[in-house]
Motif scaffolding. Structure first.
Motif, short mmCIF file in Angstrom:
data_model
loop_
_atom_site.label_atom_id
_atom_site.label_comp_id
_atom_site.label_asym_id
_atom_site.label_seq_id
_atom_site.Cartn_x
_atom_site.Cartn_y
_atom_site.Cartn_z
N VAL A 2 80.48 37.13 60.02
CA VAL A 2 81.32 36.24 59.23
C VAL A 2 80.56 34.99 58.76
CG1 VAL A 2 83.52 37.03 60.16
CG2 VAL A 2 82.27 35.22 61.34
N ALA A 3 79.39 34.73 59.35
CA ALA A 3 78.53 33.64 58.89
C ALA A 3 77.15 33.88 59.48
CB ALA A 3 79.06 32.28 59.31
N ILE A 4 76.11 33.51 58.70
CA ILE A 4 74.75 33.78 59.15
C ILE A 4 73.80 32.73 58.56
CG2 ILE A 4 74.21 35.37 57.24
CD1 ILE A 4 72.79 37.16 59.40
N VAL A 5 72.74 32.46 59.31
CA VAL A 5 71.72 31.50 58.93
C VAL A 5 71.15 31.84 57.54
CG1 VAL A 5 69.88 32.85 60.09
CG2 VAL A 5 69.66 30.35 59.89
N PRO A 6 70.92 30.87 56.67
CA PRO A 6 70.89 29.43 56.92
C PRO A 6 72.20 28.68 56.79
CG PRO A 6 70.09 29.86 54.71
CD PRO A 6 70.34 31.20 55.33
#
Length: 372
Positions: A298-302
């Motif tokens: 659901v969210a990843i770097v950066p």
């Protein structure tokens, strides 16, 4: 020279806002804030200047601390090595710095350039080289856009000082990491020496004032008994961090955190209060790298993955995560300068060994269930 003289109140707001932007890492800013606050109360000044303030050829020496955030909890920095690192690099270069600036805008490392500015009367540029916090020195927008990180200086609280002139930025990180471990797990550094024209071309602008804006918004929301997450979303509106949203609310049900090779590595798992089977797992290396809800990214770097106290919105860093905490996971999109192919090669998912491709958080969450 124009600029803003930092007040104690603004410093406190900045410390909290920087911890949010640190996405779990960058070190807890509390100790650094106290060091800077003492300087202000003793009559010294910290002047924050815009990114376009200095002449093109002025020398800028970014400054920071290096090491695992868990070490700073057990042995807080004194600030003594800060000046030694900068003076050593000035001597090596044969030039005097016109300003310093953060290499990252998160946590403790938003405070250390302010401390150095107070100690030496140097202005601090309102910009940084990460737009958040990252665990490794080569993970800088400076590096992405062609700036060599070395020669760099490194110093300890015990009086050790060294210059590292590495073949490339990755090699610089590895050499500096070994020296940091030998210095007790924490060290002061100055790296990416450059002129002001290069700062303007390669830095993420306005991140110190953004940190103040975020901290002030959270503080005001608490004082008015308003929703801190609505305040955070409003604070981001109109900035280069264009998207902010709640990913998950829950309770910490598992935490695995170890200090390995100078990093705090591990994961934390949260379970929804109304459905323990609904879980979100965050993997971190000093900073939060990827959030998976029921196995789906659901969210990843950066992009920024922030763990915040559900009641107050106060940021909780990776070294402070504990079983039973009630947290809200909040995601923030990174600026465009951090989403180019070259930037993703430097600090995207593959740089951390993650198998998942980078997808902007606003796309990952579009039309899907977010929040609690």
């Amino acid at each position: 020279m124009t600029g803003m003289d930092l007040t104690v109140a603004a410093l406190r707001d900045l410390a909290e806002g920087a911890a949010v932007l640190g996405t779990g890492g960058g070190g807890d800013p509390y100790i650094g804030r106290l060091l800077v606050e003492r300087q202000l109360r003793e009559g010294r000044r910290v002047t924050i200047i815009p990114i376009d303030e200095l002449p093109d050829d002025a020398l800028v020496l970014p400054s920071a601390m290096m090491g695992a955030p868990t070490v700073f909890v057990e042995r807080p920095p004194s600030g003594r090595g800060n000046v030694a690192a900068l003076r050593a690099l000035e001597e090596h270069l044969g030039r005097t710095a016109a300003a310093t600036m953060p290499i990252e805008c998160g946590g403790l490392n938003s405070m250390m350039p302010l401390l150095l500015g107070a100690q030496l009367g140097l202005p601090v540029i309102d910009a940084d080289g990460m737009g958040r916090a990252f665990p490794e020195l080569q993970m800088e927008t400076f590096a992405v856009y062609g700036v060599p990180g070395s020669p760099m200086s490194i110093a300890s609280d015990h009086g050790d000082v060294a210059i590292i002139d590495a073949l490339d930025n990755v090699r610089m990180e590895r050499l500096a990491r070994v020296m940091t471990v030998e210095m007790g797990g924490a060290a002061y550094i100055c790296d990416y020496p450059m002129d002001a024209a290069t700062v303007r071309r390669t830095a993420v602008p306005g991140t110190l004032t953004l940190g103040m804006r975020i901290g002030a918004a959270l503080r005001t929301a608490r004082e008015r008994h308003e929703d801190p997450f609505d305040a955070l979303t409003a604070a981001l509106a109109g900035t280069i961090y264009t998207h902010g949203l709640i990913l998950f609310r829950g309770k910490v049900v598992d935490i695995d955190r170890r200090t390995v090779d100078g990093f705090a590595r591990g994961h934390v798992t949260l379970a929804a209060l109304d459905d323990p089977g609904d879980q979100l797992r965050i993997t971190f290396q000093n900073e939060h790298l990827v959030a998976r809800r029921d196995g789906e990214v659901v969210a990843i770097v950066p992009d920024l993955i922030c763990t915040l106290n559900t009641d107050t919105g106060a940021p909780v860093t990776t070294e402070a995560l504990a079983f039973g905490q009630r947290l809200t996971v909040y995601a923030i999109s990174t600026p465009d300068i951090m989403r180019t192919p070259a930037a993703l090669d430097c600090f995207g998912p593959a740089a951390f060994g993650l198998p998942d491709p980078y997808t902007p958080v606003e796309q990952l969450t579009a039309g899907t269930r977010v929040g609690a």
